[in-house]
Design an enzyme around this catalytic site. Structure first.
Site, PDB file in Angstrom:
ATOM      1  N   THR A  37      61.886  -4.574 -34.013  1.00  0.00           N
ATOM      2  CA  THR A  37      62.722  -4.660 -35.042  1.00  0.00           C
ATOM      3  C   THR A  37      64.155  -5.190 -34.661  1.00  0.00           C
ATOM      4  O   THR A  37      64.920  -5.472 -35.365  1.00  0.00           O
ATOM      5  CB  THR A  37      62.673  -3.508 -36.031  1.00  0.00           C
ATOM      6  OG1 THR A  37      63.108  -2.400 -35.254  1.00  0.00           O
ATOM      7  CG2 THR A  37      61.378  -3.235 -36.455  1.00  0.00           C
ATOM      8  N   VAL A  59      59.357   1.963 -25.187  1.00  0.00           N
ATOM      9  CA  VAL A  59      59.528   3.381 -24.516  1.00  0.00           C
ATOM     10  C   VAL A  59      58.135   4.378 -24.570  1.00  0.00           C
ATOM     11  O   VAL A  59      58.154   5.356 -23.928  1.00  0.00           O
ATOM     12  CB  VAL A  59      60.487   4.380 -25.381  1.00  0.00           C
ATOM     13  CG1 VAL A  59      61.765   4.036 -25.298  1.00  0.00           C
ATOM     14  CG2 VAL A  59      60.088   4.144 -27.231  1.00  0.00           C
ATOM     15  N   LYS A  91      53.285   6.588 -31.753  1.00  0.00           N
ATOM     16  CA  LYS A  91      53.099   6.716 -30.270  1.00  0.00           C
ATOM     17  C   LYS A  91      54.629   6.501 -30.008  1.00  0.00           C
ATOM     18  O   LYS A  91      55.133   7.125 -28.924  1.00  0.00           O
ATOM     19  CB  LYS A  91      52.524   5.409 -29.977  1.00  0.00           C
ATOM     20  CG  LYS A  91      50.827   5.631 -29.692  1.00  0.00           C
ATOM     21  CD  LYS A  91      50.250   4.192 -29.113  1.00  0.00           C
ATOM     22  CE  LYS A  91      48.631   4.612 -28.923  1.00  0.00           C
ATOM     23  NZ  LYS A  91      48.239   3.264 -28.519  1.00  0.00           N
ATOM     24  N   THR A  92      55.516   5.611 -30.563  1.00  0.00           N
ATOM     25  CA  THR A  92      56.691   5.292 -30.196  1.00  0.00           C
ATOM     26  C   THR A  92      57.701   6.903 -30.312  1.00  0.00           C
ATOM     27  O   THR A  92      58.436   7.068 -29.286  1.00  0.00           O
ATOM     28  CB  THR A  92      57.422   4.256 -31.059  1.00  0.00           C
ATOM     29  OG1 THR A  92      56.663   2.877 -30.840  1.00  0.00           O
ATOM     30  CG2 THR A  92      58.772   4.013 -30.927  1.00  0.00           C
ATOM     31  N   GLY A 102      60.948  13.805 -20.325  1.00  0.00           N
ATOM     32  CA  GLY A 102      60.677  13.812 -18.899  1.00  0.00           C
ATOM     33  C   GLY A 102      61.665  13.269 -18.014  1.00  0.00           C
ATOM     34  O   GLY A 102      62.268  13.954 -16.988  1.00  0.00           O
ATOM     35  N   LYS A 105      64.616  15.556 -17.917  1.00  0.00           N
ATOM     36  CA  LYS A 105      64.549  16.593 -17.267  1.00  0.00           C
ATOM     37  C   LYS A 105      64.673  16.530 -15.743  1.00  0.00           C
ATOM     38  O   LYS A 105      65.389  17.049 -14.724  1.00  0.00           O
ATOM     39  CB  LYS A 105      63.123  17.302 -17.350  1.00  0.00           C
ATOM     40  CG  LYS A 105      62.772  18.561 -16.509  1.00  0.00           C
ATOM     41  CD  LYS A 105      61.153  18.687 -17.015  1.00  0.00           C
ATOM     42  CE  LYS A 105      60.596  19.562 -15.801  1.00  0.00           C
ATOM     43  NZ  LYS A 105      59.204  19.829 -15.829  1.00  0.00           N
ATOM     44  N   TYR A 145      55.658   7.929 -39.834  1.00  0.00           N
ATOM     45  CA  TYR A 145      57.184   8.126 -39.380  1.00  0.00           C
ATOM     46  C   TYR A 145      57.704   9.642 -39.408  1.00  0.00           C
ATOM     47  O   TYR A 145      58.086  10.123 -38.502  1.00  0.00           O
ATOM     48  CB  TYR A 145      58.059   7.256 -40.502  1.00  0.00           C
ATOM     49  CG  TYR A 145      59.419   7.074 -40.289  1.00  0.00           C
ATOM     50  CD1 TYR A 145      59.961   6.490 -39.023  1.00  0.00           C
ATOM     51  CD2 TYR A 145      60.198   7.848 -40.924  1.00  0.00           C
ATOM     52  CE1 TYR A 145      61.279   6.602 -38.898  1.00  0.00           C
ATOM     53  CE2 TYR A 145      61.815   7.811 -40.603  1.00  0.00           C
ATOM     54  CZ  TYR A 145      62.370   6.929 -39.533  1.00  0.00           C
ATOM     55  OH  TYR A 145      63.714   7.056 -39.224  1.00  0.00           O
ATOM     56  N   HIS A 181      68.867  -5.557 -40.666  1.00  0.00           N
ATOM     57  CA  HIS A 181      67.936  -6.649 -40.757  1.00  0.00           C
ATOM     58  C   HIS A 181      67.679  -7.381 -42.088  1.00  0.00           C
ATOM     59  O   HIS A 181      67.480  -6.527 -42.970  1.00  0.00           O
ATOM     60  CB  HIS A 181      66.579  -6.461 -39.936  1.00  0.00           C
ATOM     61  CG  HIS A 181      65.791  -7.758 -39.648  1.00  0.00           C
ATOM     62  ND1 HIS A 181      65.413  -8.608 -40.437  1.00  0.00           N
ATOM     63  CD2 HIS A 181      65.728  -8.462 -38.257  1.00  0.00           C
ATOM     64  CE1 HIS A 181      64.919  -9.755 -39.930  1.00  0.00           C
ATOM     65  NE2 HIS A 181      64.854  -9.559 -38.629  1.00  0.00           N
TER      66      HIS A 181
HETATM   67  P1  NAD Z   1      66.271  -0.441 -36.207  1.00  0.00           P
HETATM   68  O1  NAD Z   1      64.875  -0.860 -36.627  1.00  0.00           O
HETATM   69  O2  NAD Z   1      67.318  -1.513 -36.504  1.00  0.00           O
HETATM   70  O3  NAD Z   1      66.381  -0.097 -34.673  1.00  0.00           O
HETATM   71  C1  NAD Z   1      65.230   0.428 -33.991  1.00  0.00           C
HETATM   72  C2  NAD Z   1      65.303  -0.307 -32.567  1.00  0.00           C
HETATM   73  O4  NAD Z   1      64.162   0.216 -31.841  1.00  0.00           O
HETATM   74  C3  NAD Z   1      64.816  -1.675 -32.485  1.00  0.00           C
HETATM   75  O5  NAD Z   1      65.663  -2.412 -31.776  1.00  0.00           O
HETATM   76  C4  NAD Z   1      63.689  -1.804 -32.138  1.00  0.00           C
HETATM   77  O6  NAD Z   1      63.268  -3.134 -31.443  1.00  0.00           O
HETATM   78  C5  NAD Z   1      63.454  -0.855 -31.217  1.00  0.00           C
HETATM   79  N1  NAD Z   1      62.041  -0.430 -30.810  1.00  0.00           N
HETATM   80  C6  NAD Z   1      61.017   0.054 -31.779  1.00  0.00           C
HETATM   81  N2  NAD Z   1      60.084   0.575 -31.160  1.00  0.00           N
HETATM   82  C7  NAD Z   1      60.298   0.392 -29.803  1.00  0.00           C
HETATM   83  C8  NAD Z   1      59.440   0.871 -28.521  1.00  0.00           C
HETATM   84  N3  NAD Z   1      58.354   1.333 -28.781  1.00  0.00           N
HETATM   85  N4  NAD Z   1      60.250   0.638 -27.587  1.00  0.00           N
HETATM   86  C9  NAD Z   1      61.509   0.323 -27.249  1.00  0.00           C
HETATM   87  N5  NAD Z   1      62.181  -0.206 -28.418  1.00  0.00           N
HETATM   88  C10 NAD Z   1      61.564   0.061 -29.502  1.00  0.00           C
HETATM   89  O7  NAD Z   1      66.452   0.699 -36.947  1.00  0.00           O
HETATM   90  P2  NAD Z   1      67.913   1.744 -36.948  1.00  0.00           P
HETATM   91  O8  NAD Z   1      68.242   1.910 -38.378  1.00  0.00           O
HETATM   92  O9  NAD Z   1      69.024   1.196 -36.116  1.00  0.00           O
HETATM   93  O10 NAD Z   1      67.415   3.165 -36.605  1.00  0.00           O
HETATM   94  C11 NAD Z   1      67.673   3.561 -35.065  1.00  0.00           C
HETATM   95  C12 NAD Z   1      67.023   5.020 -35.065  1.00  0.00           C
HETATM   96  O11 NAD Z   1      67.901   5.677 -35.802  1.00  0.00           O
HETATM   97  C13 NAD Z   1      65.572   5.166 -35.346  1.00  0.00           C
HETATM   98  O12 NAD Z   1      64.916   6.137 -34.622  1.00  0.00           O
HETATM   99  C14 NAD Z   1      65.481   5.636 -36.751  1.00  0.00           C
HETATM  100  O13 NAD Z   1      64.427   6.469 -37.154  1.00  0.00           O
HETATM  101  C15 NAD Z   1      66.741   6.587 -36.827  1.00  0.00           C
HETATM  102  N6  NAD Z   1      67.136   6.618 -38.227  1.00  0.00           N
HETATM  103  C16 NAD Z   1      68.016   5.608 -38.873  1.00  0.00           C
HETATM  104  C17 NAD Z   1      68.229   5.687 -40.143  1.00  0.00           C
HETATM  105  C18 NAD Z   1      68.945   4.611 -40.901  1.00  0.00           C
HETATM  106  O14 NAD Z   1      69.485   4.738 -42.046  1.00  0.00           O
HETATM  107  N7  NAD Z   1      69.427   3.589 -40.316  1.00  0.00           N
HETATM  108  C19 NAD Z   1      68.192   7.166 -40.925  1.00  0.00           C
HETATM  109  C20 NAD Z   1      67.439   7.871 -40.275  1.00  0.00           C
HETATM  110  C21 NAD Z   1      67.090   7.805 -38.915  1.00  0.00           C
END
Ligand code: NAD
Ligand code: UDP
Length: 313
Positions: A37, A59, A91-92, A102, A105, A145, A181
């Site tokens: 994303t 990841v 999984k992510t 890990g 640690k 999620y 986005h």
């Molecule tokens: P986003 O989708 O813009 O960013 C997520 C990023 O993670 C993207 O760059 C995507 O390519 C990368 N990604 C996804 N799966 C991956 C994988 N398997 N391996 C490597 N990279 C991977 O979303 P965001 O809003 O920037 O959110 C970032 C974090 O903050 C997330 O963990 C989300 O759950 C958490 N979060 C965000 C909000 C919000 O309102 N923006 C609220 C609560 C929690």
């Protein structure tokens, strides 16, 4: 002292702002992302900085590097994106947490988990304090999620208890701002893009459901301050802006600030859509002296300017 810092999900909305803020503080930053994303565009302006590295990696696969701190943000965050491939989302969250814990640690790094207000589900306690256990449907469309993030929190506290890994858990509430986005389906980006294009503003359900939106700069300041706090403070801690409004009110604000003539339409509510959400930010105030500074009008204006420029390209 400058640290070497790994940011997973660093090319996403929040991650790109975090990388920028850490570089501004004089740190060395390694951004890891699989670009599911996130976009290279979000960090392209950082590539000329010799203290910034960009690595394409998922990841869910093990990753080894030397670092002092790890911010684990990798995970799709918008309901549309995280429901696109629910198994991958789980999984992510879960394997990503195991791999980063890990690594932490092994190299004795401090590790921060980007958790979420979704761990509270459709909350029956309002506002939500950290000691509320939540009201989550484990088999609904949001479970990939919500439960993934809940399991990640459980992994974090267990690595801390069993292996003394230094952890930090931030429960992030809805955050908005430039570099969201345009098509990720979240409400702030949807309403602004619709208003600027003159398309219908799509309210799901009756629009009475509430959220509390935090501007990205405030959120990033909170995450860094949590990482820098004493090791004894692990969280979980809520970070968000408690100013709460309904989606109907948000639509009106966006229409007023954009001067758009878009019409508002009501579409069916998504299943398990939380009806209300507001962070109790007492703990973050006490422990970190953090509070949000950007009022919704100001943050929305900046976000609208960002999308106006993006759409004019
Ligand atoms: P986003 O989708 O813009 O960013 C997520 C990023 O993670 C993207 O760059 C995507 O390519 C990368 N990604 C996804 N799966 C991956 C994988 N398997 N391996 C490597 N990279 C991977 O979303 P965001 O809003 O920037 O959110 C970032 C974090 O903050 C997330 O963990 C989300 O759950 C958490 N979060 C965000 C909000 C919000 O309102 N923006 C609220 C609560 C929690
Ligand atoms: N929403 C809406 N119209 C949209 C997108 C979202 O009314 O075009 C609603 C959605 O049903 C939810 C709220 O806005 O009640 C926030 O949705 P978002 O996807 O931004 O985040 P989350 O539900 O994860 O808080």
């Amino acid at each position: 002292m400058p640290q070497r810092i790994l940011v997973t999900g660093g090319a996403g909305f929040l991650g790109s702002h975090l990388c920028e803020a850490l570089l501004d503080k004089g740190h060395e930053v390694i951004c890891l992302d699989n670009f599911f994303t996130g976009q290279k565009k979000n960090v392209v302006h950082l590539l000329s900085n010799p203290y910034f590295e960009l690595i394409r990696h998922d990841v869910t696969m093990p990753f080894f590097i030397e670092a002092d701190e790890i911010y684990n943000l990798a995970c799709p965050a918008s309901p549309v994106h995280y429901q696109y491939n629910g198994i991958k989302t789980i999984k992510t969250s879960v394997m990503g947490a195991i791999n980063m814990l890990g690594l932490a640690k092994r190299i004795q790094a401090k590790v921060l988990q980007a958790s979420t207000s979704e761990v509270y589900g459709d909350p029956e306690v309002h506002p939500q304090p950290e000691n509320y256990w939540g009201h989550v449907n484990p088999i609904g469309p949001r479970a990939c999620y919500d439960e993934g993030k809940r399991c990640a929190e459980a992994l974090f506290v267990n690595y801390h208890r069993q292996n003394n890994v230094r952890i930090k858990i931030a429960r992030i509430f809805n955050t908005y701002g430039p570099r969201m986005h345009p098509n990720d389906g979240r409400v702030v980006s949807n309403f602004i893009v619709q208003a600027l294009k003159g398309d219908d503003i799509t309210i799901y359900g009756d629009g009475e459901q509430t959220r509390s939106f935090c501007y990205v700069d405030d959120l990033i300041r909170g995450l860094i301050s949590l990482m820098e706090s004493p090791d004894s403070f692990t969280g979980p801690v809520n970070i968000g802006n408690p100013t709460e409004f309904s989606m109907k009110e948000l639509a009106t604000m966006v229409l007023n600030l954009t001067g758009s003539k878009s019409k508002v339409v009501f579409l069916p509510a998504p299943e398990d859509d939380p009806q209300q959400r507001q962070p109790d930010i007492t703990l973050v105030g006490e422990k970190l002296g953090w509070k949000p500074l950007v009022v919704p009008d100001e943050g929305l204006k900046k976000t609208i300017e960002y999308f106006r420029k993006l759409l004019s390209k």
